[in-house]
Motif scaffolding. Structure first.
Motif, PDB file in Angstrom:
ATOM      1  N   ILE A  79      23.580  31.793  50.923  1.00 11.05           N
ATOM      2  CA  ILE A  79      24.533  30.760  51.332  1.00 11.05           C
ATOM      3  C   ILE A  79      25.188  30.203  50.069  1.00 11.05           C
ATOM      4  CG2 ILE A  79      24.806  28.564  52.559  1.00 11.05           C
ATOM      5  CD1 ILE A  79      22.120  29.123  53.932  1.00 11.05           C
ATOM      6  N   ALA A  80      26.445  29.875  50.145  1.00  8.00           N
ATOM      7  CA  ALA A  80      27.130  29.247  49.018  1.00  8.00           C
ATOM      8  C   ALA A  80      27.803  27.965  49.469  1.00  8.00           C
ATOM      9  CB  ALA A  80      28.164  30.197  48.414  1.00  8.00           C
ATOM     10  N   GLU A  81      27.810  26.965  48.588  1.00  6.01           N
ATOM     11  CA  GLU A  81      28.591  25.771  48.864  1.00  6.01           C
ATOM     12  C   GLU A  81      30.063  26.061  48.569  1.00  6.01           C
ATOM     13  OE1 GLU A  81      25.731  21.922  48.486  1.00  6.01           O
ATOM     14  OE2 GLU A  81      26.858  22.444  46.685  1.00  6.01           O
ATOM     15  N   PRO A  82      30.987  25.383  49.223  1.00 10.17           N
ATOM     16  CA  PRO A  82      32.410  25.641  49.019  1.00 10.17           C
ATOM     17  C   PRO A  82      32.832  25.466  47.559  1.00 10.17           C
ATOM     18  CG  PRO A  82      32.089  24.280  50.956  1.00 10.17           C
ATOM     19  CD  PRO A  82      30.763  24.365  50.270  1.00 10.17           C
ATOM     20  N   HIS A  83      33.657  26.379  47.093  1.00 13.58           N
ATOM     21  CA  HIS A  83      34.312  26.318  45.767  1.00 13.58           C
ATOM     22  C   HIS A  83      33.330  26.381  44.596  1.00 13.58           C
ATOM     23  CE1 HIS A  83      37.550  25.185  48.387  1.00 13.58           C
ATOM     24  NE2 HIS A  83      37.049  23.991  48.618  1.00 13.58           N
ATOM     25  N   ALA A  84      32.082  26.754  44.852  1.00 10.63           N
ATOM     26  CA  ALA A  84      31.107  26.836  43.759  1.00 10.63           C
ATOM     27  C   ALA A  84      31.466  27.985  42.821  1.00 10.63           C
ATOM     28  CB  ALA A  84      29.705  27.044  44.320  1.00 10.63           C
TER      29      ALA A  84
END
Length: 271
Positions: free
Chosen positions: A207-212
């Motif tokens: 999973i990635a957080e937005p704009h990371a």
């Protein structure tokens, strides 16, 4: 998730925080109500280990492991002792990762949280050892692992010892996987260097957080090496999702619910 937000009020400073993008300041309580996302422009504030744990763990049940381990200057690298002392003075933690167990949505889980406030989350011997021990414990106790990554990469002051952590942690991840256990990674800003090249990208579900920012070498180094201009948004989470290096991008306000759902699906109904 309201109980977790109340804990954030207690564990974090009440000083106003300034958005690095729009420049506006917000009272801590207002910012925490928006999950540390700028109410004005939507920019994500970085979270330290305590804030992240309060955000993800069920109310008050996190049990930290190996919290007394800390680095030493085994190579006598110039200036490293001073950097460690400064990091210890300005941080409530003794290293750049916090490990332990907690329940997430009622599911007992092993958790590690990297912390950019301690030497930019760099991976030294102690960071690698703590994460390895966590995976070994999770394998023995048949627990899933959820890891939050943020790092500038391997800790240069520890030379080859820091690079060896990539293989060591990866070996522990493999044994955990061979036991049929779940590993979820959450890529936060920034996740770079040797951490990206090893355990950050080894999760069963990423999973990635937005704009990371997620990558190995810096964009400027890549451009100089290849002699080509990189596309817009290169090394951001949306780019890596499009190219198959992440499975999901989740807004921070929805992140815990997403992780709870995945744990309950994959971990015998959450028992």
């Amino acid at each position: 998730m309201l109980n977790n937000i109340k804990n954030l009020f207690k564990s974090s400073s009440n000083e106003p925080k300034k958005c690095k993008k729009c420049g506006k300041e917000f009272p801590a309580k207002e910012l925490y109500k928006s999950y540390m996302v700028c109410p004005e422009c939507g920019t994500y504030f970085r979270m330290n280990a305590d804030e992240r744990i309060d955000f993800i763990a069920d109310n008050g049940n996190f049990k930290e492991m190996d919290n007394n381990m800390q680095s030493n200057n085994r190579l006598n690298f110039p200036g490293y002792d001073e950097k460690l002392s400064k990091a210890l003075e300005t941080n409530s933690k003794k290293e750049a990762v916090t490990c332990g167990t907690c329940k997430i949505g009622g599911v007992k889980t092993a958790v590690f949280v990297m912390d950019s406030t301690f030497m930019m989350g760099s991976m030294g011997s102690v960071v690698g050892e703590k994460i390895t021990r966590l995976f070994e414990y999770a394998t023995e106790k048949k627990l899933p692992v959820v890891g939050f990554t943020t790092s500038g990469g391997a800790r240069m002051q520890e030379g080859i010892f820091s690079l060896m952590q990539m293989a060591k942690v990866s070996g522990a991840v493999k044994k955990h996987s061979d036991a049929g256990l779940l590993y979820i990674t959450v890529l936060t800003d920034p996740t770079t260097g040797g951490v990206t090249a090893s355990f950050a990208m080894e999760g069963d579900i990423i999973i990635a957080e937005p704009h990371a920012l997620v990558g190995f070498a810096g964009a400027r180094v890549i451009e100089q090496t290849t002699g080509e201009k990189l596309p817009d948004g290169f090394q951001r989470s949306e780019f890596i999702l499009k190219h198959g290096f992440a499975d999901i991008i989740k807004e921070r306000a929805e992140l815990k619910d997403c992780i709870v759902s995945l744990l309950k699906i994959h971990c015998q109904g959450g028992k």
